[in-house]
Design an enzyme around this catalytic site. Structure first.
Site, PDB file in Angstrom:
ATOM      1  N   CYS A 115     -16.931  25.351  -0.880  1.00 21.68           N
ATOM      2  CA  CYS A 115     -17.623  24.623  -1.953  1.00 21.68           C
ATOM      3  C   CYS A 115     -18.911  23.956  -1.487  1.00 21.68           C
ATOM      4  CB  CYS A 115     -16.682  23.603  -2.585  1.00 21.68           C
ATOM      5  SG  CYS A 115     -15.268  24.363  -3.401  1.00 21.68           S
ATOM      6  N   HIS A 251     -20.699  17.689  -6.259  1.00 22.81           N
ATOM      7  CA  HIS A 251     -19.795  18.826  -6.471  1.00 22.81           C
ATOM      8  C   HIS A 251     -18.776  18.427  -7.541  1.00 22.81           C
ATOM      9  CE1 HIS A 251     -17.190  22.141  -5.912  1.00 22.81           C
ATOM     10  NE2 HIS A 251     -16.272  21.515  -5.190  1.00 22.81           N
ATOM     11  N   ASN A 281     -14.152  23.643 -11.582  1.00 17.09           N
ATOM     12  CA  ASN A 281     -14.715  23.752 -10.236  1.00 17.09           C
ATOM     13  C   ASN A 281     -15.108  25.211  -9.989  1.00 17.09           C
ATOM     14  OD1 ASN A 281     -15.219  23.902  -7.494  1.00 17.09           O
ATOM     15  ND2 ASN A 281     -13.416  22.722  -6.880  1.00 17.09           N
TER      16      ASN A 281
END
Ligand code: COA
Length: 325
Positions: A115, A251, A281
């Site tokens: 990520c 994020h 996500n």
């Protein structure tokens, strides 16, 4: 020695059309819209159609970013794609994008930092430009995370979605707009708390299939601590304080992680960009998608300083301070 930095001259994004709502997931696992909305902050996420791959999303986002930059494709020196869900390990997604957009002069490589990958890719592009070796670099993050989900595992399948975002970075004189600072960090001692078994040369007979495995509570704690520290360090490296920041683009993994970081940094909610409710996500793609939407919504004015801040498997984490052009 020239005083060079990299300025963002174009942004773009691509989301699959198919929406998967919390109500859809209620039909698949024992979960509820209430639990997912409250504990994670997601209402729906996007999922690729049959025959739609990571490279398709990446190329669409890249074309948008290139159009905004006003550059011709053959002006690009390098294409970097952050992904841990490529169509194939080789050819890389970046090579497929290079072909699709006709970037005849560009080199191409994929970067894997889970990520955090978009920030690692941006850092690599910044270094190339800052050194004077390159003028224009396309940085893309593109992920089809739904290809790595066990749709019977409610601990993970409710969290993720598919999407891509892209930016064009171009050389500019330092001291004005552009990337101001960067922190990239990792700690392989926590490799086991978030992993994708059976995705490479090692076999994991203890796990059936190739699905995300995660110790959610541990990941949560590390994310809050590490993203807070990293954003603070990136600001200090730029000689700035949190009061100088107009927008934090974190994020998008869990609304409670984002809220906890904002509280620790001392940033009011109106200065934090959140779109997790729409997309979930999307791994390394969350930040460039959010950046693109922030630009579309007029949330960044010329001269504004913003922070990008991410965390992911590895463990990896990183942050950048950037001044909008
Ligand atoms: N629907 C309904 N209930 C669920 C559920 C779901 N999808 N997933 C878990 N639960 C249940 C658990 O079984 C547990 O039940 P119990 O109390 O009867 O044992 C309860 O909810 C609480 O579980 P817990 O794991 O403590 O929840 P949490 O508040 O820590 O939230 C995560 C779980 C995964 C949402 C959270 O830990 C998280 O977001 N972690 C970070 C994950 C992440 O961001 N990963 C990617 C990093 S890049």
């Amino acid at each position: 020695m020239q005083n060079l930095t990299a300025v963002i001259t174009g942004v773009g994004k691509a989301l699959p059309d198919r929406r998967v709502t919390n109500a859809d997931l209620e039909q698949m696992v024992e979960t509820s819209d209430e639990w997912i909305s409250k504990r994670v902050g997601i209402k729906e996420r996007r999922m690729v159609a049959d025959g739609e791959w990571t490279s398709h999303l990446a190329a669409r986002a890249a074309k948008d970013a290139l159009a905004m930059s006003g550059l011709a494709a053959d002006a690009l020196d390098l294409i970097i794609v952050s992904t841990t869900t490529p169509d194939t390990l080789y050819p890389s997604v970046s090579c497929l994008v290079q072909r699709e957009i006709g970037a005849a002069r560009a080199g191409a490589m994929d970067v894997a930092a889970a990520c955090t990958g978009f920030i690692y890719a941006m850092g690599t592009a910044w270094a190339m430009i800052r050194s004077g070796l390159m003028k224009h670099v396309m940085v893309i993050a593109a992920e089809v995370v739904t290809s790595s989900l066990d749709w019977t595992d409610r601990d993970t399948c409710v969290l993720f979605g598919d999407g891509a975002g892209a930016v064009v970075l171009s050389a500019a004189e330092g001291g004005g707009a552009g990337i101001l600072s960067m922190r990239l960090q990792a700690d392989g001692n926590y490799a086991d708390i978030l992993k994708l078994p059976n995705s490479g040369s090692r076999a994991f007979p203890e796990y059936a299939g190739r699905f995300i495995k995660m110790q959610g509570n541990d990941v949560f704690k590390h994310a809050v601590r590490d993203m807070t520290e990293c954003a603070t360090d990136a600001l200090a490296a730029a000689g700035l304080t949190i009061g100088d920041v107009s927008l934090v683009i974190p994020h998008q993994a869990n609304i409670r992680i984002i809220d906890a970081i904002a509280t620790r940094l001392g940033v009011p909610p109106e200065k934090v960009f959140i779109n997790i409710e729409k997309y979930g996500n999307t791994s390394s793609a969350t930040i460039p998608i959010a950046l693109c939407e922030a630009v579309e919504q007029g949330r960044l004015k010329p001269g504004d300083v913003f922070i990008i801040d991410a965390f992911g498997a590895g463990l990896t984490w990183g942050a950048m301070a950037i001044r909008w052009k």
